[in-house]
Scaffold this active site. Structure first.
Site, short mmCIF file in Angstrom:
data_model
loop_
_atom_site.label_atom_id
_atom_site.label_comp_id
_atom_site.label_asym_id
_atom_site.label_seq_id
_atom_site.Cartn_x
_atom_site.Cartn_y
_atom_site.Cartn_z
N HIS A 1 67.74 36.66 17.87
CA HIS A 1 69.05 36.59 18.51
C HIS A 1 69.39 35.16 18.92
O HIS A 1 70.50 34.69 18.74
CB HIS A 1 69.12 37.55 19.70
CG HIS A 1 69.35 38.97 19.30
ND1 HIS A 1 68.35 39.76 18.79
CD2 HIS A 1 70.46 39.74 19.29
CE1 HIS A 1 68.85 40.96 18.49
NE2 HIS A 1 70.13 40.97 18.78
N LYS B 1 65.98 50.49 22.90
CA LYS B 1 65.80 51.49 23.95
C LYS B 1 66.17 50.95 25.30
O LYS B 1 66.15 49.74 25.52
CB LYS B 1 64.37 52.05 23.94
CG LYS B 1 63.32 51.17 24.54
CD LYS B 1 61.99 51.95 24.72
CE LYS B 1 60.89 50.99 25.13
NZ LYS B 1 59.58 51.61 25.23
S1 SF4 Z 1 55.59 56.79 25.17
FE1 SF4 Z 1 54.39 55.95 26.89
S2 SF4 Z 1 52.94 54.56 26.01
FE2 SF4 Z 1 54.56 54.92 24.48
S3 SF4 Z 1 56.13 53.31 24.78
FE3 SF4 Z 1 56.72 55.06 26.04
S4 SF4 Z 1 55.80 54.64 28.07
FE4 SF4 Z 1 54.75 53.33 26.57
#
Ligand code: SF4
Lengths: 206, 289
Positions: free
Chosen positions: A36, A116
């Site tokens: 970026h 995310k």
């Molecule tokens: S599922 Fe659990 S271990 Fe995997 S990215 Fe999400 S918080 Fe981290």
């Protein structure tokens, strides 16, 4: 479930609203902090006139990113007999790109950003203006997502940025995600947050 | 004592590549409860398909294979030092076989040790007991959810939380609300009430090893667990923070004695990838659960 194919038209994007699950297919590129920042410094700040040495890559990225998709992901990559494959390819936290994202969306007419945790107001405004959405991938679903990466087509800036930060150009098929910011100014994150804040106040009586 | 290194590798493989049956069932039940076609249902569906795939291919459920935490019960005569050596060796082997991602980073140099061993890494706690068996519980604790784990000091005037179980309830709900969008919900909470800052955090994590459906022998805590589970889900945060009925899959609470001056509440947040596995060694025989 709605299927999206890259390149995505503005009309299709404008039909999407927050909360809608989608599956995505086509050629996209990964990009995180280094990518970026590189786009901003070389393409945005120069008004689309990159230094000589970066022109070739600029043309290639324009091909991929115009009406295309950028994915916030630092993959675990395996190399066998000269070809790359993704072993794990879950999303990384997007908010780190908030200072850059709006400009990147506008510069390339990006149609979607995958990551995310959601993003901020600037990105939301750019989505509204350009006709783009934020797609939330499922955190932790690394195996499944890696499976939907059918092919690693090429990689740019691997030596300069390192494996997790490079532009990995990949072909995905049925990549699962959810629209959490749409092109009409809605953010699912803001909505859920204000609802849960109100509910919390009620439950703890404050 | 026999060399258990290979058994520890197997224990790590099981934890990293499979979910415990109770977690899987809870996720399936949650999926059935969410509205059909909703983002919450979609997220749970993706999670469940990911679990199936990881199991079938023996690949890690999540790319973050977390901090390995070992809780070991052993009879008199077993050497914790030997066991520690074997576990450290097993972590290196498991990393080589890609069950674990290299996760141990030197805090001073920033260098990754590459084999999941380092200073006090992995975490190992020993408890001597009367049974003539070694029991090893392993938890792989992810980083995203560890970052939203937290500790409160009661009273907390901002939340109107006093030094009682209702105060505990308030701060725990606040922690769940703050974790939204982070830590990969739906999760499981381990809560510890009392202790000092250190012992309280340790206790909160140990709660995560309890099966989802066990009943707390302390009635007051059993009530608190149930109420927190219900109210946590009323917050409506949902899987991944997409909104929905499932924010928590379980709440487990324990209490410790504390100083008169302090009243800590620790909340260990565990993501949906609640990877725990158990191994028992009786004589020569080793079993896994
Ligand atoms: S599922 Fe659990 S271990 Fe995997 S990215 Fe999400 S918080 Fe981290």
């Amino acid at each position: 479930m709605r299927k999206l194919t890259v390149p995505i038209s503005e009309v299709t994007i404008r039909e999407l609203t927050v909360g809608e699950p989608v599956i995505l297919s086509g050629v996209i590129s990964t990009g995180r902090d280094a990518a970026h920042k590189y786009i901003i410094d070389n393409f945005v700040k120069t008004g689309g006139n990159p230094p000589e040495a970066e022109r070739e890559l600029y043309a290639k990225l324009q091909d991929i990113l115009t009406e295309g998709v950028i994915y916030h992901c630092g993959p675990v990559v395996q190399q066998q007999n000269g070809t790359y494959s993704f072993v794990a390819a879950g999303p990384t936290t997007s908010i780190r790109e908030e200072p850059y994202q709006a400009d990147v969306i506008e510069h390339f007419t990006l149609r979607a950003v995958i990551g995310k945790g959601g993003m901020g107001t600037n990105t939301l405004q750019a989505c509204q203006k350009v006709g783009a959405v934020y797609l939330h991938a499922i955190g932790g679903a690394a195996s499944l997502i890696a499976q939907s990466v059918k092919e690693v087509l090429t990689v740019y800036k691997k030596d300069e940025f390192g494996v997790p930060e490079a532009f990995w150009v990949i072909r995905v098929e049925d990549f699962p995600a959810v629209v959490t910011m749409d092109s009409h100014g809605n953010s699912l994150h803001d909505k859920i947050k204000s609802q849960s804040n109100a509910k919390l106040a009620e439950l703890i009586g404050s | 004592m026999q060399d258990l290194t290979e058994n520890f590798v197997e224990l790590i493989r099981r934890a990293a590549t499979d979910l415990p049956a109770d977690m899987q069932q809870a996720l399936e039940k949650a999926k059935a409860q969410e509205e059909s076609g909703s983002a919450a249902e979609g997220a749970l569906d993706t999670i469940l398909r990911n679990v199936e795939m990881a199991r079938a291919n023996a690949t890690p459920i999540c790319q973050d294979t977390g901090t390995p935490i070992f809780e070991i019960h052993y009879p008199l005569g077993v050497s914790p030092r030997q066991v520690t050596e074997q576990i450290r060796k097993a972590c290196a082997v498991a990393t080589e076989r890609a069950y674990l991602r290299p996760n141990a980073v030197d805090s001073l140099s920033g260098k990754n040790s590459g084999d999941n061993t380092g200073i006090d890494y992995p975490t190992i706690h020993f408890h001597e007991w009367d049974e003539d068996a070694i029991q090893v519980d392993l938890l792989l604790k992810g980083g995203g959810c560890e970052n939203v784990s937290t500790q409160y000091k009661l009273p907390d005037s901002g939340l109107g939380a006093g030094r009682d179980l209702d105060g505990v309830r308030k701060v725990v709900l606040d922690a769940v609300n703050k974790a939204q969008g982070l830590g990969c919900a739906p999760g499981v909470l381990g809560v510890a009430i009392g202790g000092d800052r250190g012992s309280s955090y340790v206790k909160s994590k140990q709660q995560l090893l309890r099966p989802l459906d066990d009943a707390n022998p302390e009635p007051e805590l059993a009530d608190l667990e149930e109420r927190l589970l219900e109210e946590g889900n009323q917050l409506g945060i949902g899987p991944m923070g997409f909104g929905g009925k499932t924010t928590l899959l379980g709440v487990k609470a324990g209490a410790l004695h504390r100083l008169p001056a302090s009243f800590f509440v620790s909340v260990a947040y565990m993501c949906w990838a609640n990877r725990r596995a158990q191994m028992r060694v009786v004589g020569e025989e080793v079993t896994y659960a």
